[in-house]
Design a protein around this motif. Structure first.
Motif, PDB file in Angstrom:
ATOM      1  N   PRO A 183      -9.758  19.576  16.468  1.00 60.32           N
ATOM      2  CA  PRO A 183      -8.600  18.489  16.560  1.00 60.32           C
ATOM      3  C   PRO A 183      -7.908  18.799  17.958  1.00 60.32           C
ATOM      4  N   MET A 184      -7.126  17.943  18.471  1.00 57.66           N
ATOM      5  CA  MET A 184      -6.345  18.008  19.588  1.00 57.66           C
ATOM      6  C   MET A 184      -4.969  19.045  19.418  1.00 57.66           C
ATOM      7  N   LEU A 185      -5.552  20.225  18.987  1.00 55.08           N
ATOM      8  CA  LEU A 185      -4.338  21.499  18.748  1.00 55.08           C
ATOM      9  C   LEU A 185      -4.969  22.651  19.881  1.00 55.08           C
ATOM     10  N   THR A 186      -4.111  23.149  20.362  1.00 56.20           N
ATOM     11  CA  THR A 186      -4.307  24.255  21.109  1.00 56.20           C
ATOM     12  C   THR A 186      -4.724  25.388  20.322  1.00 56.20           C
ATOM     13  N   GLU A 187      -5.328  26.514  20.873  1.00 59.31           N
ATOM     14  CA  GLU A 187      -5.632  27.594  19.821  1.00 59.31           C
ATOM     15  C   GLU A 187      -4.557  28.288  19.346  1.00 59.31           C
ATOM     16  N   LYS A 188      -3.285  28.304  20.190  1.00 60.54           N
ATOM     17  CA  LYS A 188      -2.041  28.790  19.651  1.00 60.54           C
ATOM     18  C   LYS A 188      -1.588  28.066  18.531  1.00 60.54           C
ATOM     19  N   GLU A 189      -1.636  26.822  18.559  1.00 63.11           N
ATOM     20  CA  GLU A 189      -0.892  25.719  17.331  1.00 63.11           C
ATOM     21  C   GLU A 189      -1.904  26.046  16.297  1.00 63.11           C
ATOM     22  N   GLN A 190      -3.086  26.127  16.399  1.00 62.56           N
ATOM     23  CA  GLN A 190      -4.086  26.530  15.031  1.00 62.56           C
ATOM     24  C   GLN A 190      -3.718  27.609  14.611  1.00 62.56           C
ATOM     25  N   ALA A 191      -3.576  28.792  15.420  1.00 57.97           N
ATOM     26  CA  ALA A 191      -3.088  30.136  14.936  1.00 57.97           C
ATOM     27  C   ALA A 191      -1.693  30.185  14.391  1.00 57.97           C
ATOM     28  N   GLN A 192      -0.956  29.368  14.514  1.00 59.83           N
ATOM     29  CA  GLN A 192       0.216  29.284  13.917  1.00 59.83           C
ATOM     30  C   GLN A 192       0.318  28.324  12.596  1.00 59.83           C
ATOM     31  N   GLY A 193      -0.903  27.851  12.483  1.00 55.65           N
ATOM     32  CA  GLY A 193      -1.026  27.116  11.204  1.00 55.65           C
ATOM     33  C   GLY A 193      -1.206  25.623  11.168  1.00 55.65           C
ATOM     34  N   TRP A 194      -0.914  25.146  12.420  1.00 54.82           N
ATOM     35  CA  TRP A 194      -0.814  23.576  12.605  1.00 54.82           C
ATOM     36  C   TRP A 194      -2.133  22.836  12.095  1.00 54.82           C
ATOM     37  N   VAL A 195      -1.832  21.769  11.432  1.00 55.20           N
ATOM     38  CA  VAL A 195      -3.043  21.242  10.855  1.00 55.20           C
ATOM     39  C   VAL A 195      -3.033  19.307  11.208  1.00 55.20           C
ATOM     40  N   PHE A 196      -3.866  18.892  11.393  1.00 61.56           N
ATOM     41  CA  PHE A 196      -3.917  17.378  11.388  1.00 61.56           C
ATOM     42  C   PHE A 196      -4.514  16.967  10.251  1.00 61.56           C
ATOM     43  N   ALA A 197      -3.617  16.393   9.182  1.00 65.12           N
ATOM     44  CA  ALA A 197      -4.088  16.317   7.746  1.00 65.12           C
ATOM     45  C   ALA A 197      -5.268  15.008   7.875  1.00 65.12           C
ATOM     46  N   CYS A 198      -5.228  14.330   8.686  1.00 64.88           N
ATOM     47  CA  CYS A 198      -6.115  13.080   8.922  1.00 64.88           C
ATOM     48  C   CYS A 198      -7.468  13.391   9.204  1.00 64.88           C
ATOM     49  N   GLN A 199      -7.459  14.689   9.793  1.00 65.50           N
ATOM     50  CA  GLN A 199      -8.849  15.166  10.313  1.00 65.50           C
ATOM     51  C   GLN A 199      -9.366  16.464   9.446  1.00 65.50           C
ATOM     52  N   ALA A 200      -8.384  16.874   8.623  1.00 62.77           N
ATOM     53  CA  ALA A 200      -8.762  18.293   7.948  1.00 62.77           C
ATOM     54  C   ALA A 200      -9.303  18.364   6.637  1.00 62.77           C
ATOM     55  N   PHE A 201     -10.270  18.956   6.428  1.00 63.59           N
ATOM     56  CA  PHE A 201     -10.904  19.025   5.273  1.00 63.59           C
ATOM     57  C   PHE A 201     -10.607  20.271   4.677  1.00 63.59           C
ATOM     58  N   ALA A 202     -10.302  20.401   3.162  1.00 62.34           N
ATOM     59  CA  ALA A 202     -10.026  21.447   2.492  1.00 62.34           C
ATOM     60  C   ALA A 202     -11.359  22.410   2.302  1.00 62.34           C
ATOM     61  N   GLU A 203     -11.141  23.766   2.628  1.00 66.79           N
ATOM     62  CA  GLU A 203     -12.067  24.881   2.299  1.00 66.79           C
ATOM     63  C   GLU A 203     -11.784  25.862   1.204  1.00 66.79           C
ATOM     64  N   SER A 204     -10.542  25.357   0.726  1.00 64.15           N
ATOM     65  CA  SER A 204      -9.913  26.414  -0.309  1.00 64.15           C
ATOM     66  C   SER A 204      -8.691  25.550  -0.772  1.00 64.15           C
ATOM     67  N   ASN A 205      -7.964  26.040  -1.958  1.00 58.15           N
ATOM     68  CA  ASN A 205      -6.694  25.447  -2.175  1.00 58.15           C
ATOM     69  C   ASN A 205      -5.772  25.730  -1.023  1.00 58.15           C
ATOM     70  N   LEU A 206      -4.957  24.932  -0.937  1.00 59.41           N
ATOM     71  CA  LEU A 206      -3.931  24.691   0.220  1.00 59.41           C
ATOM     72  C   LEU A 206      -2.449  24.809  -0.028  1.00 59.41           C
ATOM     73  N   VAL A 207      -1.409  25.511   0.664  1.00 63.16           N
ATOM     74  CA  VAL A 207      -0.102  25.208   0.710  1.00 63.16           C
ATOM     75  C   VAL A 207       0.242  24.647   1.951  1.00 63.16           C
ATOM     76  N   LEU A 208       0.906  23.367   2.075  1.00 70.34           N
ATOM     77  CA  LEU A 208       1.165  22.864   3.323  1.00 70.34           C
ATOM     78  C   LEU A 208       2.767  22.425   3.203  1.00 70.34           C
ATOM     79  N   THR A 209       3.169  22.489   4.355  1.00 68.27           N
ATOM     80  CA  THR A 209       4.452  21.994   4.564  1.00 68.27           C
ATOM     81  C   THR A 209       4.820  21.210   5.959  1.00 68.27           C
ATOM     82  N   PHE A 210       5.760  20.509   5.884  1.00 72.16           N
ATOM     83  CA  PHE A 210       6.221  19.621   6.999  1.00 72.16           C
ATOM     84  C   PHE A 210       7.217  20.307   8.104  1.00 72.16           C
ATOM     85  N   GLU A 211       7.838  21.386   7.386  1.00 70.90           N
ATOM     86  CA  GLU A 211       8.945  22.049   8.074  1.00 70.90           C
ATOM     87  C   GLU A 211       8.197  23.229   9.105  1.00 70.90           C
ATOM     88  N   ASP A 212       9.185  23.364  10.194  1.00 64.85           N
ATOM     89  CA  ASP A 212       8.653  24.522  11.014  1.00 64.85           C
ATOM     90  C   ASP A 212       8.792  25.693  10.501  1.00 64.85           C
TER      91      ASP A 212
END
Length: 89
Positions: A60-89
């Motif tokens: 994804p076009m995310l920096t390592e820091k953004e990925q470490a913070q948990g940011w996800v591009f939902a259109c490109q992400a495949f679940a590997e477990s149950n997920l809890v997601l939020t749109f809030e920062d």
């Protein structure tokens, strides 16, 4: 294999099947999930992962820091477990 996705704080849940992106599963479940381009360029579907694991077929076009913070591009992400997601920062 399928996993459950919960959108926090509304606790809206839907199932995601193997081979589906998070966004595909949400739209197939009639969930109002922000999106525009569906290829990871517009960032409309950007959400934050509170729990769970995702993988990408393409990096994804995310920096390592953004990925470490948990940011996800939902259109490109495949679940590997149950997920809890939020749109809030």
């Amino acid at each position: 294999m399928s996993y459950q996705v919960v959108l926090y704080p509304e606790y809206i849940s839907f199932n995601i099947e193997s081979g589906q992106t998070v966004l595909e599963a949400a739209l197939n479940s009639n969930i109002n999930f922000p999106n525009r381009c569906q290829v990871g360029a517009c960032a409309m579907c950007l959400c934050k992962k509170l729990e769970g694991q995702v993988s990408y077929h393409l990096e994804p076009m995310l920096t390592e820091k953004e990925q470490a913070q948990g940011w996800v591009f939902a259109c490109q992400a495949f679940a590997e477990s149950n997920l809890v997601l939020t749109f809030e920062d």
